[in-house]
Design a protein around this motif. Structure first.
Motif, PDB file in Angstrom:
ATOM      1  N   ARG A 316       0.858  -1.182   0.000  1.00 16.82           N
ATOM      2  CA  ARG A 316       0.000   0.000   0.000  1.00 16.82           C
ATOM      3  C   ARG A 316       0.895   1.233   0.000  1.00 16.82           C
ATOM      4  NH1 ARG A 316      -0.305  -0.523   5.859  1.00 16.82           N
ATOM      5  NH2 ARG A 316       0.179   1.519   6.759  1.00 16.82           N
ATOM      6  N   VAL A 317       0.332   2.351  -0.481  1.00 18.75           N
ATOM      7  CA  VAL A 317       1.059   3.610  -0.512  1.00 18.75           C
ATOM      8  C   VAL A 317       0.222   4.677   0.183  1.00 18.75           C
ATOM      9  CG1 VAL A 317       0.159   4.283  -2.777  1.00 18.75           C
ATOM     10  CG2 VAL A 317       2.307   5.270  -1.960  1.00 18.75           C
ATOM     11  N   ASP A 318       0.869   5.510   0.994  1.00 17.42           N
ATOM     12  CA  ASP A 318       0.212   6.603   1.708  1.00 17.42           C
ATOM     13  C   ASP A 318       1.013   7.872   1.485  1.00 17.42           C
ATOM     14  OD1 ASP A 318      -1.877   5.107   3.561  1.00 17.42           O
ATOM     15  OD2 ASP A 318       0.001   3.990   3.710  1.00 17.42           O
ATOM     16  N   LEU A 347       5.770   3.755   1.171  1.00 21.35           N
ATOM     17  CA  LEU A 347       5.394   2.493   0.539  1.00 21.35           C
ATOM     18  C   LEU A 347       5.553   1.395   1.589  1.00 21.35           C
ATOM     19  CD1 LEU A 347       4.582   1.049  -2.108  1.00 21.35           C
ATOM     20  CD2 LEU A 347       7.044   0.709  -2.533  1.00 21.35           C
ATOM     21  N   THR A 348       4.453   0.705   1.897  1.00 17.20           N
ATOM     22  CA  THR A 348       4.433  -0.255   2.998  1.00 17.20           C
ATOM     23  C   THR A 348       4.131  -1.659   2.495  1.00 17.20           C
ATOM     24  OG1 THR A 348       3.682   1.441   4.556  1.00 17.20           O
ATOM     25  CG2 THR A 348       3.315  -0.848   5.191  1.00 17.20           C
ATOM     26  N   TRP A 349       4.928  -2.615   2.984  1.00 19.00           N
ATOM     27  CA  TRP A 349       4.651  -4.035   2.791  1.00 19.00           C
ATOM     28  C   TRP A 349       4.090  -4.536   4.115  1.00 19.00           C
ATOM     29  CZ3 TRP A 349       5.921  -7.433  -1.410  1.00 19.00           C
ATOM     30  CH2 TRP A 349       5.676  -8.788  -1.143  1.00 19.00           C
ATOM     31  N   GLU A 350       2.834  -4.944   4.097  1.00 20.15           N
ATOM     32  CA  GLU A 350       2.156  -5.306   5.339  1.00 20.15           C
ATOM     33  C   GLU A 350       1.767  -6.775   5.322  1.00 20.15           C
ATOM     34  OE1 GLU A 350      -0.750  -3.101   8.443  1.00 20.15           O
ATOM     35  OE2 GLU A 350      -1.241  -2.872   6.326  1.00 20.15           O
ATOM     36  N   ALA A 351       2.438  -7.540   6.163  1.00 19.74           N
ATOM     37  CA  ALA A 351       2.110  -8.947   6.337  1.00 19.74           C
ATOM     38  C   ALA A 351       1.225  -9.101   7.574  1.00 19.74           C
ATOM     39  CB  ALA A 351       3.389  -9.769   6.460  1.00 19.74           C
ATOM     40  N   LYS A 352       0.933 -10.361   7.909  1.00 17.86           N
ATOM     41  CA  LYS A 352       0.015 -10.600   9.016  1.00 17.86           C
ATOM     42  C   LYS A 352       0.609 -10.153  10.354  1.00 17.86           C
ATOM     43  CE  LYS A 352      -2.825 -14.187  11.170  1.00 17.86           C
ATOM     44  NZ  LYS A 352      -3.218 -15.621  11.140  1.00 17.86           N
ATOM     45  N   ALA A 353       1.870 -10.469  10.596  1.00 17.90           N
ATOM     46  CA  ALA A 353       2.469 -10.181  11.901  1.00 17.90           C
ATOM     47  C   ALA A 353       3.549  -9.106  11.841  1.00 17.90           C
ATOM     48  CB  ALA A 353       3.052 -11.457  12.505  1.00 17.90           C
ATOM     49  N   THR A 357       8.141  -0.227   6.004  1.00 16.52           N
ATOM     50  CA  THR A 357       7.797   0.978   5.245  1.00 16.52           C
ATOM     51  C   THR A 357       9.058   1.699   4.803  1.00 16.52           C
ATOM     52  OG1 THR A 357       5.732   1.298   6.484  1.00 16.52           O
ATOM     53  CG2 THR A 357       6.611   3.208   5.318  1.00 16.52           C
ATOM     54  N   LEU A 358       9.110   2.060   3.532  1.00 17.71           N
ATOM     55  CA  LEU A 358      10.139   2.948   3.012  1.00 17.71           C
ATOM     56  C   LEU A 358       9.476   4.299   2.768  1.00 17.71           C
ATOM     57  CD1 LEU A 358      13.035   3.374   1.979  1.00 17.71           C
ATOM     58  CD2 LEU A 358      12.210   2.734  -0.299  1.00 17.71           C
ATOM     59  N   GLU A 359       9.981   5.340   3.413  1.00 18.55           N
ATOM     60  CA  GLU A 359       9.342   6.663   3.371  1.00 18.55           C
ATOM     61  C   GLU A 359      10.276   7.691   2.747  1.00 18.55           C
ATOM     62  OE1 GLU A 359       6.975   8.504   6.825  1.00 18.55           O
ATOM     63  OE2 GLU A 359       8.881   9.600   6.831  1.00 18.55           O
ATOM     64  N   SER A 360       9.706   8.529   1.895  1.00 20.01           N
ATOM     65  CA  SER A 360      10.443   9.622   1.274  1.00 20.01           C
ATOM     66  C   SER A 360       9.757  10.945   1.625  1.00 20.01           C
ATOM     67  CB  SER A 360      10.485   9.441  -0.246  1.00 20.01           C
ATOM     68  OG  SER A 360      11.015  10.603  -0.875  1.00 20.01           O
ATOM     69  N   ALA A 386      13.328   4.444   6.805  1.00 22.91           N
ATOM     70  CA  ALA A 386      12.754   3.103   6.778  1.00 22.91           C
ATOM     71  C   ALA A 386      12.270   2.738   8.173  1.00 22.91           C
ATOM     72  CB  ALA A 386      13.777   2.078   6.285  1.00 22.91           C
ATOM     73  N   TYR A 387      11.072   2.157   8.231  1.00 22.22           N
ATOM     74  CA  TYR A 387      10.473   1.777   9.506  1.00 22.22           C
ATOM     75  C   TYR A 387       9.890   0.373   9.388  1.00 22.22           C
ATOM     76  CZ  TYR A 387      10.452   6.875   9.838  1.00 22.22           C
ATOM     77  OH  TYR A 387      10.808   8.189   9.821  1.00 22.22           O
ATOM     78  N   GLY A 388       9.732  -0.283  10.522  1.00 23.15           N
ATOM     79  CA  GLY A 388       9.095  -1.586  10.532  1.00 23.15           C
ATOM     80  C   GLY A 388       8.622  -1.963  11.919  1.00 23.15           C
ATOM     81  N   HIS A 389       7.716  -2.941  11.971  1.00 23.47           N
ATOM     82  CA  HIS A 389       7.278  -3.456  13.269  1.00 23.47           C
ATOM     83  C   HIS A 389       7.020  -4.955  13.159  1.00 23.47           C
ATOM     84  CE1 HIS A 389       3.065  -3.609  11.880  1.00 23.47           C
ATOM     85  NE2 HIS A 389       2.892  -4.443  12.893  1.00 23.47           N
ATOM     86  N   TRP A 390       7.085  -5.615  14.299  1.00 27.47           N
ATOM     87  CA  TRP A 390       6.843  -7.054  14.377  1.00 27.47           C
ATOM     88  C   TRP A 390       5.995  -7.326  15.600  1.00 27.47           C
ATOM     89  CZ3 TRP A 390      10.753 -10.938  16.754  1.00 27.47           C
ATOM     90  CH2 TRP A 390      10.223 -12.236  16.676  1.00 27.47           C
ATOM     91  N   GLN A 391       4.834  -7.930  15.374  1.00 26.65           N
ATOM     92  CA  GLN A 391       3.962  -8.331  16.469  1.00 26.65           C
ATOM     93  C   GLN A 391       4.470  -9.686  16.962  1.00 26.65           C
ATOM     94  OE1 GLN A 391       1.387  -6.127  17.303  1.00 26.65           O
ATOM     95  NE2 GLN A 391       1.231  -7.296  19.219  1.00 26.65           N
ATOM     96  N   VAL A 392       5.348  -9.671  17.968  1.00 26.01           N
ATOM     97  CA  VAL A 392       6.019 -10.883  18.437  1.00 26.01           C
ATOM     98  C   VAL A 392       5.000 -11.907  18.935  1.00 26.01           C
ATOM     99  CG1 VAL A 392       7.766 -11.790  20.001  1.00 26.01           C
ATOM    100  CG2 VAL A 392       8.021  -9.490  19.043  1.00 26.01           C
ATOM    101  N   ARG A 393       4.054 -11.407  19.714  1.00 22.63           N
ATOM    102  CA  ARG A 393       2.972 -12.215  20.254  1.00 22.63           C
ATOM    103  C   ARG A 393       1.915 -11.258  20.742  1.00 22.63           C
ATOM    104  NH1 ARG A 393       4.693 -14.900  25.869  1.00 22.63           N
ATOM    105  NH2 ARG A 393       2.419 -14.913  26.019  1.00 22.63           N
TER     106      ARG A 393
END
Length: 446
Positions: A316-318, A347-353, A357-360, A386-393
């Protein structure tokens, strides 16, 4: 000067209760802040005669009582609130007990007002209507000057102490927000408003020409004006909200016509010619062209846009686009310190967990600058992050990012100016934006 400490005390007390369809809310708040800055503890110390330490204290007390109830086919909030703020600033030279001056002496600013806000349906529109009336009072004590200060500041203190330093203003704010119910994801909206703002204590009571600017940090020397009037802004906004399963779009056009806009202006009609006590004292501090906080006529207009699109799959793009133009209406000039046009795309790659995001962020050159204030232009720039997150649990989230990925050297148009005579940034140059930086954040929730 460098910040040595902020010592703060905060207190808040709230109460809420429902009485047969009427909700009563009451709040009290208190804040006390002591602040010290100096020019010798965290840097190479200047000569003893040039050492300065500035002690500032501010105390705020306030409260609010409001009622919320159903009325006129909608929801009505009415209430009263008030606030009292005390400021006191003393500049000293620790190497000379006789050198001290109360730059903002026992300043008192108070406000008491009432408000009403209604939200409901009017004709084909959903509406939010608001009205606020405030009584504002202000006062300042006598300016004090130590025996080690020269005659110039003494004359200015005597003139300030002989002036009428207290007064009152009544300000009136009103707003009407109208929007259409959503139809196939589309809702139109319009806002009309009148907003007033009283001068700050630095703008009104700055009797001594110093660098205090209320946050501009631009290196200019400013002096206040006891005759300042409140700003009055007439506001119009028009836009729409659109949302579909794949895309969203929120553009807004706006216009703000501001009477008695407050900004720094040349102290008199002969800038550079030290023919007044204020200019002579400012010249002693290294700036023969001081600025005076003044009421001018202004206009701001522009365009904001939030938008995004969700592609097939995880991408997705925002984006956010901002454009604002600031003009003087009383003379042919631009307003001082107006942000440059800018665009942020992610520009964000969003998976389940997890997601990445690469931001300009692209910022245009700002050359619509104030000639009256001798404001320099700034070049455009592009910063990648560049940003990212991980839902560990469940309840455990890890976030990380790298800002300014390519370590771009740039200057934000709204940044302050370097006033230190050492380091890699030239004296009087705009401070550069942050270089490459990384963060890691762990969040726990239940």
């Amino acid at each position: 000067m460098d910040i040595l400490y902020f010592d703060t005390d905060f207190a808040r007390l709230g109460y809420a209760m429902d009485f047969g369809g009427v909700r009563l809310e009451a709040r009290l708040h208190y804040a006390d802040v002591a602040h010290l800055m100096d020019n010798f503890s965290l840097r190479p110390a200047p000569t003893p005669a040039s050492q300065r330490a500035s002690y500032a204290d501010a105390t705020t007390r306030g409260g609010e009582v409001s009622l919320a109830l159903a009325a006129f086919g909608g929801e009505l909030d009415v209430g009263v609130d008030g606030e009292r703020i005390d400021h006191d600033v003393t500049i000293t030279n620790p190497s000379n007990p006789g050198f001290w001056v109360t730059a903002y002496p026992k300043v008192k600013m108070g406000r008491f007002g009432g408000f009403a806000q209604w939200r409901g349906q009017t004709s084909i529109f959903k509406s939010e209507l608001g009205l606020r009336v405030d009584h504002n009072a202000y006062d300042a004590g006598d300016a004090g000057v130590g025996p080690a200060l020269p005659m110039g500041p003494r004359e200015l203190a005597a003139a300030f102490n002989g002036a009428h330093r207290s007064g009152q203003d009544v300000t009136v704010d009103a707003v009407a927000r109208l929007w259409t119910p959503e139809d196939d994801g589309l809702s139109w909206r319009v806002t009309l408003a009148r907003k007033q703002q009283t001068p700050g204590y630095i703008q009104r009571f700055g009797w001594l020409p110093i660098n205090a600017s209320g946050g501009l940090a631009d290196g200019n020397i400013y002096v206040g004006d006891l005759r300042l009037k409140p700003e009055t802004a007439w506001i119009a906004e028009l836009g729409f909200d659109f949302a579909s399963p794949r895309a969203y779009l929120r553009p807004t056009l706006y216009l703000r016509q501001v009477d008695d806009y407050i900004q720094g202006a040349p102290y008199d009609a002969t800038p550079g010619l030290a023919d007044t006590p204020i200019e002579r004292v400012a010249a002693m501090s290294g700036d023969p062209t001081p600025l005076r906080w003044d009421n001018v006529d202004a206009r701001l207009y522009g365009f904001d846009l939030d938008a995004g699109y969700d592609f097939d799959g995880p991408l997705r793009v925002d984006g956010v686009l901002n454009y604002v133009r600031g003009e003087r209406r009383d003379v042919d000039d631009n307003l001082y310190r107006v942000a440059a046009p800018n665009l942020t795309l992610g520009l964000t790659w969003e998976a389940k967990a997890w997601s990445a995001t690469l931001e300009s962020r692209a910022v245009a050159r700002q050359d619509k600058v104030s000639a009256t204030n001798s404001e320099p232009a700034t070049d455009g720039y592009v910063v990648l992050s560049a940003y990212g997150h991980w839902q560990v649990r469940p309840g455990v989230r890890l976030a990380a990012g790298v800002e300014n990925l390519l370590d771009e050297v740039y200057q934000d148009h709204l940044a302050g100016y370097n006033r230190n005579g050492f380091g890699d940034v030239l004296l009087g140059a705009r401070t550069p934006g942050p270089g490459r930086g990384a963060f890691l954040r762990l969040s726990l929730s239940r």
